[in-house]
Design a protein around this motif. Sequence first.
Motif, short mmCIF file in Angstrom:
data_model
loop_
_atom_site.label_atom_id
_atom_site.label_comp_id
_atom_site.label_asym_id
_atom_site.label_seq_id
_atom_site.Cartn_x
_atom_site.Cartn_y
_atom_site.Cartn_z
N ILE A 191 82.98 49.31 20.10
CA ILE A 191 81.52 49.52 20.16
C ILE A 191 81.20 50.53 21.26
CG2 ILE A 191 79.31 48.39 20.58
CD1 ILE A 191 80.56 47.55 17.97
N MET A 192 81.86 50.36 22.39
CA MET A 192 81.64 51.31 23.49
C MET A 192 82.04 52.72 23.06
SD MET A 192 80.37 49.67 26.05
CE MET A 192 80.76 50.60 27.53
N GLN A 199 79.03 61.90 16.88
CA GLN A 199 78.76 61.03 15.74
C GLN A 199 77.26 61.03 15.51
OE1 GLN A 199 80.35 57.04 16.14
NE2 GLN A 199 78.61 56.20 15.05
N ARG A 209 68.09 53.56 8.25
CA ARG A 209 68.23 52.12 8.46
C ARG A 209 67.31 51.34 7.52
NH1 ARG A 209 66.33 50.31 12.59
NH2 ARG A 209 67.52 48.39 12.69
N LEU A 244 73.68 59.98 14.79
CA LEU A 244 72.98 58.71 14.91
C LEU A 244 72.26 58.40 13.62
CD1 LEU A 244 71.41 59.07 18.44
CD2 LEU A 244 73.12 57.42 17.75
N PRO A 245 72.32 57.18 13.17
CA PRO A 245 71.54 56.84 11.98
C PRO A 245 70.05 56.92 12.29
CG PRO A 245 72.46 54.87 12.95
CD PRO A 245 73.03 56.03 13.71
N ARG A 273 82.01 54.00 20.09
CA ARG A 273 80.99 54.55 19.17
C ARG A 273 79.76 55.03 19.92
NH1 ARG A 273 80.83 49.74 14.83
NH2 ARG A 273 82.98 49.86 14.13
N ILE A 274 79.35 54.24 20.90
CA ILE A 274 78.15 54.61 21.67
C ILE A 274 78.40 55.91 22.43
CG2 ILE A 274 76.73 53.92 23.64
CD1 ILE A 274 77.09 51.00 22.63
N LEU A 275 79.55 56.00 23.06
CA LEU A 275 79.84 57.20 23.84
C LEU A 275 80.00 58.42 22.93
CD1 LEU A 275 82.23 55.60 26.48
CD2 LEU A 275 79.83 56.26 26.78
N ALA A 294 78.41 58.81 20.13
CA ALA A 294 77.05 59.16 19.72
C ALA A 294 76.33 59.90 20.84
CB ALA A 294 76.28 57.90 19.35
N ALA A 295 76.55 59.46 22.07
CA ALA A 295 75.90 60.13 23.20
C ALA A 295 76.39 61.56 23.35
CB ALA A 295 76.17 59.35 24.47
#
Lengths: 201, 210
Positions: free
Chosen positions: B57-58, B69, B77, B71-72, B60-62, B64-65
Amino acid sequence: MHPADEVLVARYVEEADQAAFRTLVDRHQERVFGYLRGMVKDRDVANDLFQETFFRVIRALNKERGSYTRQGKFLGWVLRIARNAALDHLRARKKWQDLGNGDDGDESAWWDRLPDDGPSALESVQDMEEADLLKACIDRLPPEQREVVLLRHESDLTFREIADMTDCSINTALGRMRYALINLRRMMEEAKRLEHIPASD
Amino acid sequence: MHNGKKDILLHLYGEATDAEELRSLLRDEELRREHAALSEAKFRLDHLKRERPDPVIMDRILAAAAGEQGLPSSTDRKDRPAVARSARMRKVMLPALTIAAAILFGVAVGWFSSQPGTAQVDEPAVATAPDDIVPPESLYRFVPPQPVTPASTQDPRLAWDDSAPLMDMHRRIESMRPEGMLDWGEQAVPLESLPGSGSRSLQLTGSNKN
């Protein structure tokens, strides 16, 4: 010396400093995740909500949504986003009922609002470690008491900040905390008492 | 809430720091018991081990930042549940509809077979002619087609059709058939060629015996 949250946010937004954002997430991951995990009582769901929370944070910081005003309360802002995500999830599953601001001080009927999903925390007490037992007892608290415990112990917010976030008075936040501690102590004592009762077979 | 209990809680969590105030509060027996009880529960909570999210999860977040990747978006959504619902429809509703259709078909067949008309038709064949039951092995055996009896050899008269005028008419028709062989679709022939054309009952058109 560790840079303040605001400095890291500025580095990420203005200089696209990924390391600054990583530091922010690392710094607050336990506070945010602990709160979410306690709210939804499910690690996988908490992981999803944690990811969703920080996706929203990234969008906001990149000006897609401008709710962050850099008032020096980055954690409170992130927790507010996390809380909205958690409540959306709980409302969708009808496990959250919005309460008033609670200023009437009526916390006496809390047993009537105990969540009743899943086995009792006290049934399998003999197989539990103390920490697991305490977590199970927290899960059994009424939602509004559980949330105050989580925001105070997992997220390290003050009672004033908790009152602001949950839209109640500080007296109500303190009252919920007091009842939560009393109830936790009572449940733990009950669990310990059951632990010494031999199995009836 | 009683102010003393509220202050006890604030002291317990370090949000009130006046030590003299705390000492004065603890002189009260009830507040002292309250402080002890709350302290015990707080102590347990303070020693709970904190949890962290899964490393993936971390990551994916990084990602995205860093913009690696996408962001949806919020609209994406909102669309997702509809897709899930249609998938669930296919997964759940189709088998359910198939089963329901099969049940309806079975009920319909049962209803038709239980009707008096259909039941009476089937029963005599089984009950009154047991010797006509075809043995299973005959189903795989070649049975040559039976020669069909020509209709001309059968007596076309009905049992009750035996009055003298009718019998006479029938004999006359039968006596005409082998020689005439006329039927629908055959080429026309002159009336004179037909049997009995020489009799008194037939005469050429335009001729007048009188």
